[in-house]
Design a protein around this motif. Structure first.
Motif, PDB file in Angstrom:
ATOM      1  N   ARG A  98       0.812  -1.220   0.000  1.00 36.47           N
ATOM      2  CA  ARG A  98       0.000   0.000   0.000  1.00 36.47           C
ATOM      3  C   ARG A  98       0.842   1.265   0.000  1.00 36.47           C
ATOM      4  O   ARG A  98       0.307   2.370   0.049  1.00 36.47           O
ATOM      5  CB  ARG A  98      -0.923  -0.012   1.207  1.00 36.47           C
ATOM      6  CG  ARG A  98      -1.929  -1.135   1.166  1.00 36.47           C
ATOM      7  CD  ARG A  98      -2.886  -1.057   2.339  1.00 36.47           C
ATOM      8  NE  ARG A  98      -3.759  -2.200   2.322  1.00 36.47           N
ATOM      9  CZ  ARG A  98      -3.717  -3.191   3.180  1.00 36.47           C
ATOM     10  NH1 ARG A  98      -2.835  -3.185   4.155  1.00 36.47           N
ATOM     11  NH2 ARG A  98      -4.555  -4.209   3.088  1.00 36.47           N
ATOM     12  N   GLY A  99       2.169   1.100   0.023  1.00 38.72           N
ATOM     13  CA  GLY A  99       3.047   2.265   0.012  1.00 38.72           C
ATOM     14  C   GLY A  99       3.388   2.789   1.397  1.00 38.72           C
ATOM     15  O   GLY A  99       4.083   3.779   1.537  1.00 38.72           O
ATOM     16  N   LYS A 100       2.911   2.102   2.433  1.00 40.91           N
ATOM     17  CA  LYS A 100       3.212   2.533   3.797  1.00 40.91           C
ATOM     18  C   LYS A 100       4.663   2.174   4.116  1.00 40.91           C
ATOM     19  O   LYS A 100       5.101   1.052   3.920  1.00 40.91           O
ATOM     20  CB  LYS A 100       2.277   1.842   4.788  1.00 40.91           C
ATOM     21  CG  LYS A 100       2.524   2.262   6.211  1.00 40.91           C
ATOM     22  CD  LYS A 100       1.602   1.545   7.167  1.00 40.91           C
ATOM     23  CE  LYS A 100       1.947   1.909   8.588  1.00 40.91           C
ATOM     24  NZ  LYS A 100       1.312   1.040   9.554  1.00 40.91           N
ATOM     25  N   MET A 117       4.786  -6.715   7.473  1.00 46.14           N
ATOM     26  CA  MET A 117       4.643  -8.164   7.302  1.00 46.14           C
ATOM     27  C   MET A 117       5.056  -8.630   5.900  1.00 46.14           C
ATOM     28  O   MET A 117       5.785  -9.606   5.758  1.00 46.14           O
ATOM     29  CB  MET A 117       3.200  -8.586   7.580  1.00 46.14           C
ATOM     30  CG  MET A 117       2.946 -10.067   7.339  1.00 46.14           C
ATOM     31  SD  MET A 117       3.796 -11.118   8.507  1.00 46.14           S
ATOM     32  CE  MET A 117       2.709 -10.984   9.887  1.00 46.14           C
ATOM     33  N   LEU A 118       4.599  -7.948   4.860  1.00 50.01           N
ATOM     34  CA  LEU A 118       4.934  -8.346   3.496  1.00 50.01           C
ATOM     35  C   LEU A 118       6.439  -8.289   3.258  1.00 50.01           C
ATOM     36  O   LEU A 118       7.009  -9.157   2.602  1.00 50.01           O
ATOM     37  CB  LEU A 118       4.205  -7.475   2.477  1.00 50.01           C
ATOM     38  CG  LEU A 118       4.509  -7.799   1.015  1.00 50.01           C
ATOM     39  CD1 LEU A 118       4.055  -9.212   0.670  1.00 50.01           C
ATOM     40  CD2 LEU A 118       3.858  -6.792   0.093  1.00 50.01           C
TER      41      LEU A 118
END
Length: 116
Positions: A31-33, A71-72
């Motif tokens: 998500r770009g976070k 996590m990813l």
């Protein structure tokens, strides 16, 4: 998220500078976070052999995957580690580092000297 890219090369001998770069690294999730960054490192350690037998060098492969990375990012780095290691020659030591203590110089050099 689909390829391993060389982020930086260095000939700087200052381990504390290297450690600070690892601690400051950032990664983004899908998500770009932005969060703490994971990195693979190949580092040539020079150390004094036991019993005064002189200087030795060992090349260490360090997987820097902070526990508080997204996590990813943790999953991606963990799942691709073995493929990257197989592609590299001359690695003497494999070190898994998940927190700041794991990349303290004394902690790392002890593992390098033992060859683990």
């Amino acid at each position: 998220q689909k390829e391993i890219v060389v982020d930086e090369k260095s000939t700087d001998d200052d381990y504390s500078s290297f450690r600070e770069k690892l601690l400051a690294s950032k990664s983004k999730d899908k998500r770009g976070k932005e969060g703490k960054g994971a990195r693979y490192v190949v580092y040539d350690f020079q150390y004094e052999a036991e019993g005064g037998a002189g200087l030795r060098n060992k090349i260490a492969f360090i997987s820097w995957i902070p526990d508080d990375s997204p996590m990813l990012v943790r999953m991606t780095y963990s799942s691709s580690k073995e493929s990257l290691k197989r592609a590299l020659n001359g690695l003497a030591v494999d070190i898994q580092a998940n927190d700041e203590d794991d990349i303290e110089y004394d902690t790392i050099i002890t593992k390098v000297q033992k060859g683990r």
